[in-house]
Design an enzyme around this catalytic site. Structure first.
Site, mmCIF file in Angstrom:
data_model
loop_
_atom_site.group_PDB
_atom_site.id
_atom_site.type_symbol
_atom_site.label_atom_id
_atom_site.label_comp_id
_atom_site.label_asym_id
_atom_site.label_seq_id
_atom_site.Cartn_x
_atom_site.Cartn_y
_atom_site.Cartn_z
ATOM 1 N N ASP A 176 -45.675 69.183 -11.899
ATOM 2 C CA ASP A 176 -44.692 68.329 -11.205
ATOM 3 C C ASP A 176 -43.969 69.152 -10.135
ATOM 4 O OD1 ASP A 176 -43.266 66.063 -10.608
ATOM 5 O OD2 ASP A 176 -42.090 66.046 -12.458
ATOM 6 N N HIS A 206 -49.163 56.492 -9.949
ATOM 7 C CA HIS A 206 -47.744 56.846 -9.786
ATOM 8 C C HIS A 206 -47.440 57.483 -8.426
ATOM 9 C CE1 HIS A 206 -43.734 58.245 -10.634
ATOM 10 N NE2 HIS A 206 -44.091 59.511 -10.620
HETATM 11 C C1 HEM Z 1 -41.061 60.666 -17.016
HETATM 12 C C2 HEM Z 1 -41.183 60.092 -15.835
HETATM 13 C C3 HEM Z 1 -41.981 60.699 -14.716
HETATM 14 C C4 HEM Z 1 -43.069 61.509 -14.756
HETATM 15 C C5 HEM Z 1 -43.816 62.011 -15.999
HETATM 16 C C6 HEM Z 1 -43.424 61.818 -13.391
HETATM 17 C C7 HEM Z 1 -44.475 62.654 -13.029
HETATM 18 C C8 HEM Z 1 -44.843 62.926 -11.738
HETATM 19 C C9 HEM Z 1 -45.928 63.791 -11.366
HETATM 20 C C10 HEM Z 1 -46.821 64.568 -12.335
HETATM 21 C C11 HEM Z 1 -46.007 63.803 -10.020
HETATM 22 C C12 HEM Z 1 -47.028 64.541 -9.160
HETATM 23 C C13 HEM Z 1 -46.604 65.905 -8.769
HETATM 24 C C14 HEM Z 1 -45.819 65.960 -7.504
HETATM 25 O O1 HEM Z 1 -46.235 65.452 -6.468
HETATM 26 O O2 HEM Z 1 -44.730 66.526 -7.563
HETATM 27 C C15 HEM Z 1 -44.958 62.936 -9.532
HETATM 28 C C16 HEM Z 1 -44.708 62.684 -8.205
HETATM 29 C C17 HEM Z 1 -43.704 61.827 -7.766
HETATM 30 N N1 HEM Z 1 -42.844 61.086 -8.529
HETATM 31 FE FE1 HEM Z 1 -42.747 61.079 -10.541
HETATM 32 N N2 HEM Z 1 -42.563 61.179 -12.547
HETATM 33 C C18 HEM Z 1 -41.658 60.482 -13.315
HETATM 34 C C19 HEM Z 1 -40.618 59.719 -12.858
HETATM 35 C C20 HEM Z 1 -40.409 59.384 -11.543
HETATM 36 C C21 HEM Z 1 -39.393 58.470 -11.078
HETATM 37 C C22 HEM Z 1 -38.368 57.747 -11.952
HETATM 38 C C23 HEM Z 1 -39.527 58.387 -9.726
HETATM 39 C C24 HEM Z 1 -38.741 57.568 -8.734
HETATM 40 C C25 HEM Z 1 -38.293 56.365 -8.963
HETATM 41 C C26 HEM Z 1 -40.617 59.280 -9.350
HETATM 42 C C27 HEM Z 1 -41.028 59.502 -8.062
HETATM 43 C C28 HEM Z 1 -42.021 60.383 -7.695
HETATM 44 C C29 HEM Z 1 -42.349 60.692 -6.317
HETATM 45 C C30 HEM Z 1 -41.677 60.149 -5.072
HETATM 46 C C31 HEM Z 1 -43.419 61.589 -6.363
HETATM 47 C C32 HEM Z 1 -44.129 62.242 -5.184
HETATM 48 C C33 HEM Z 1 -45.249 61.364 -4.685
HETATM 49 C C34 HEM Z 1 -45.936 61.997 -3.494
HETATM 50 O O3 HEM Z 1 -45.229 62.373 -2.558
HETATM 51 O O4 HEM Z 1 -47.149 62.117 -3.508
HETATM 52 N N3 HEM Z 1 -41.129 59.848 -10.473
HETATM 53 N N4 HEM Z 1 -44.266 62.404 -10.596
#
Ligand code: HEM
Ligand SMILES: *[C@@H]1O[C@H](CO)[C@@H](O)[C@H](O)[C@H]1NC(C)=O
Ligand SMILES: *[C@@H]1O[C@H](CO)[C@@H](O)[C@H](O)[C@H]1NC(C)=O
Ligand SMILES: *[C@@H]1O[C@H](CO)[C@@H](O)[C@H](O)[C@H]1NC(C)=O
Ligand SMILES: *[C@@H]1O[C@H](CO)[C@@H](O)[C@H](O)[C@H]1NC(C)=O
Ligand SMILES: *[C@@H]1O[C@H](CO)[C@@H](O)[C@H](O)[C@H]1NC(C)=O
Ligand SMILES: *[C@@H]1O[C@H](CO)[C@@H](O)[C@H](O)[C@H]1NC(C)=O
Ligand SMILES: *[C@@H]1O[C@H](CO)[C@@H](O)[C@H](O)[C@H]1NC(C)=O
Ligand SMILES: *[C@@H]1O[C@H](CO)[C@@H](O)[C@H](O)[C@H]1NC(C)=O
Ligand SMILES: *[C@@H]1O[C@H](CO)[C@@H](O)[C@H](O)[C@H]1NC(C)=O
Ligand SMILES: *[C@@H]1O[C@H](CO)[C@@H](O)[C@H](O)[C@H]1NC(C)=O
Ligand SMILES: *[C@@H]1O[C@H](CO)[C@@H](O)[C@H](O)[C@H]1NC(C)=O
Length: 484
Positions: free
Chosen positions: A210, A350
């Site tokens: 992440d 996601h």
């Molecule tokens: C337990 C809950 C969550 C998990 C396990 C999770 C996990 C991840 C993972 C593994 C990534 C990909 C790695 C990265 O690009 O940094 C990611 C990207 C992202 N997550 Fe989450 N996330 C969670 C909650 C959230 C929430 C609540 C939001 C917003 C409402 C969010 C928004 C984003 C965004 C904006 C990205 C980057 C997407 C991109 O630019 O490609 N995440 N998340």
């Protein structure tokens, strides 16, 4: 719970120690050098000493405590704020000053309630901030019965973020602070975040790396931007800077940012079991590989961090560790119809739901900086053997999610409500200010909700499609509370 980072404070480097290291696994972008940061910031007219350290770069420590407090004596607290807390606040300048790394980093943020308690009557110009996250819970799809009770209460005036290499250091800094401020605040709630151990450092509890994709703030990151990284004007993240959508803000709020905090509990054995139970059916894949593939397609990245858009059917750990390649994708490919083809990445994945990249013609102006950290222990052998998370509260684990933005309604709340929770995809951007969503797709077929963070209509199940490369129309139903 929504809070603001405010930076009416000046800060100076107090305690510094050589050799203390930030968490920095190869998949995550390295910190800029102090010199790179200083010259880029100067070019953009940003004053890094006026910006709290967590906002643009994250505090990236092994341990981070979120200490939510209530103000008991506003007059006394105000004087301690200037005399005792301000000197401890870690600025962005300090974060990048690699020769004098701080042992313990401190940031502070206030809720609207806290600002009011301090007698601040200025409007910050953000209605979701002033009304509070509880008021907006339903529109986020939350059931407040699932909330930590303290967040649904009305006692939280602010939060101290204290990060260090060890919990001992965190505790010592907190104790010293509490002594010096002499009971003018009291604890309402705390959550101790911790990077996962060993080779899982930087990974969240489901196992995925992440913190790879965050926007770079124009100017500040100009010289250090990584291929594929979105560049946003500073005012998208920092209040009162260029391209802030609110034209007038109180002068003291300049360079602050709204902090949206979520404690998101994760059921890890249940997640693993779900992947096995719904494993895909790629020929020649083992059950385990088909389960891994489903997980990768739900997230949009392999556990290593490698984006499935670049490596759709097999993980590529070398690509994952290369920060010049691991964020350099936008869902387009030669001879490929981005509006229909989900063979590389599902529309519902996601990372695609929360950042559609080239899926929005002309790009999308709003972005968040994420700076969360996992909390809770590793899965125990009992939990793993029973495929079930323990009900023992001390074994709860999940993500202490932190998002910074200059507009909550266009940042965190927009992503959750308008993209993650939305089953539909639309053909065109209509009007961002009117909350329309806008992921490019030539049909009106439902993508379903985000399989990780989405909430089904009426708090029911999620129905993401596009996850099975053999049949993009196949819908995989995820019951409410299955793993998140
Ligand atoms: C337990 C809950 C969550 C998990 C396990 C999770 C996990 C991840 C993972 C593994 C990534 C990909 C790695 C990265 O690009 O940094 C990611 C990207 C992202 N997550 Fe989450 N996330 C969670 C909650 C959230 C929430 C609540 C939001 C917003 C409402 C969010 C928004 C984003 C965004 C904006 C990205 C980057 C997407 C991109 O630019 O490609 N995440 N998340
Ligand atoms: C930068 O911000 C710090 C902290 O608020 C302040 O003390 C300093 O005067 C500012 N520098 C400039 C050049 O404005
Ligand atoms: C830190 O403080 C918390 C709360 O008082 C306590 O539960 C924990 O054991 C302490 N940890 C260490 C390493 O001192
Ligand atoms: C600490 O607070 C008490 C009352 O809460 C007050 O009487 C005392 O003067 C304070 N001490 C300092 C050093 O501010
Ligand atoms: C920022 O604002 C300026 C002036 O209003 C405008 O010309 C520019 O297009 C904006 N930049 C972005 C990336 O929105
Ligand atoms: C499965 O593997 C075998 C042996 O490696 C190979 O001959 C066959 O083409 C593969 N089938 C598919 C669908 O990839
Ligand atoms: C990638 O980095 C991780 C540490 O995060 C390391 O364990 C792994 O061996 C590296 N993989 C490759 C292929 O270099
Ligand atoms: C849209 O849904 C229909 C009916 O389920 C299906 O036949 C069609 O292939 C889908 N189109 C796309 C692009 O997924
Ligand atoms: C997507 O990436 C490709 C390859 O780097 C690039 O040629 C194209 O311009 C990008 N498209 C958009 C809309 O950013
Ligand atoms: C846990 O899941 C594994 C894999 O699906 C299965 O073999 C095992 O029997 C399950 N254990 C229990 C106690 O359900
Ligand atoms: C999604 O689209 C379908 C078909 O156009 C429509 O019936 C439904 O109300 C939409 N759902 C939402 C939440 O917008
Ligand atoms: C999608 O839905 C919109 C609004 O309901 C409609 O105007 C448009 O024609 C539909 N597009 C397709 C390809 O069905």
């Amino acid at each position: 719970m929504k809070l603001t980072h405010i930076s009416l404070f000046t800060a100076s480097i107090l305690q510094s120690v050589y050799g203390s290291i930030f968490i920095n696994p190869p998949a995550l972008p390295a910190l800029p050098s102090a010199q790179q940061a200083a010259s880029a910031a100067a070019a953009a007219g940003l004053n890094l000493t006026n910006i709290q350290g967590d906002i643009l770069l994250g505090m990236k420590k092994n341990k981070e405590l979120f200490f939510f407090f209530k103000i008991q004596d506003a007059t006394a607290f105000k004087s301690h704020l200037g005399a005792d807390i301000l000197p401890l606040i870690t600025t962005t300048t300090q974060i990048v000053a690699s020769s004098s790394q701080l042992t313990t980093l401190v940031n502070i943020a206030f809720s609207q309630r806290g600002l009011s308690a301090l007698g601040v009557t200025d409007s910050l110009g953000d209605s979701l901030f002033s009304s509070g996250q509880l008021a907006g819970a339903t529109s986020l799809g939350d059931q407040t019965s699932n909330w930590v009770p303290q967040f649904a209460g009305s006692d939280i005036d602010g939060v101290l973020l204290i990060a260090s290499d060890t919990v001992d250091n965190v505790n010592n800094t907190l104790s010293a602070l509490q002594n010096s401020i002499n009971g003018s605040i009291s604890e309402v709630y705390r959550i101790q975040g911790a990077a996962r151990p060993g080779d899982q450092q930087g990974h969240e509890h489901f196992g995925f790396m992440d913190g790879i994709s965050n926007p770079a703030v124009d100017g500040f990151s100009q010289q250090i931007v990584h291929p594929g990284q979105t560049i946003v004007p500073p005012g998208i993240i920092l209040v009162g800077e260029a391209n802030d959508t609110v034209p007038t803000r109180p002068s003291w709020a300049q360079d602050g940012s709204f902090l949206a905090f979520r404690q998101l509990k994760q059921l890890v054995p249940e997640f693993d079991q779900f992947l096995l139970d719904n494993a895909l059916s790629e020929p020649n894949f083992t059950l385990q590989e088909n389960a891994e593939l489903l997980g990768a397609r739900m997230m949009g990245r392999w556990k290593s961090g490698a984006p499935i858009d670049l490596t759709p059917l097999a993980d590529d750990p070398v690509l994952a560790n290369d920060t010049n390649r691991n964020n350099n994708f936008n869902y387009t490919h030669p001879n490929f119809d981005i509006t229909t083809d989900q063979s590389h990445c599902a529309f519902s994945a996601h990372v695609r739901k929360t950042n559609p990249r080239a899926g929005i013609p002309g790009g999308f102006p709003f972005h968040i900086v994420r700076a969360g950290i996992p909390y809770g222990p590793e899965v125990t052998s009992d939990e793993s053997a029973s495929n079930t998370s323990s009900t023992d509260a001390s074994l709860e684990r999940g993500l202490a999610f932190v998002a910074y933005q200059s507009s909550i309604g266009e940042g965190f709340a927009f992503l959750q409500k308008t993209w993650a929770n939305n089953v539909n995809i639309s053909t065109y951007i209509v009007d961002i200010s009117n909350d329309h969503f806008c992921i490019l797709c030539s049909t009106n077929n439902s993508t379903g909700e985000d399989p990780i963070i989405g909430v089904g209509a009426g708090d029911g199940p999620r129905h993401p499609s596009g996850l099975d490369p053999q049949d993009a129309t196949k819908v995989i139903t995820i019951e409410k509370g299955m793993f998140l």
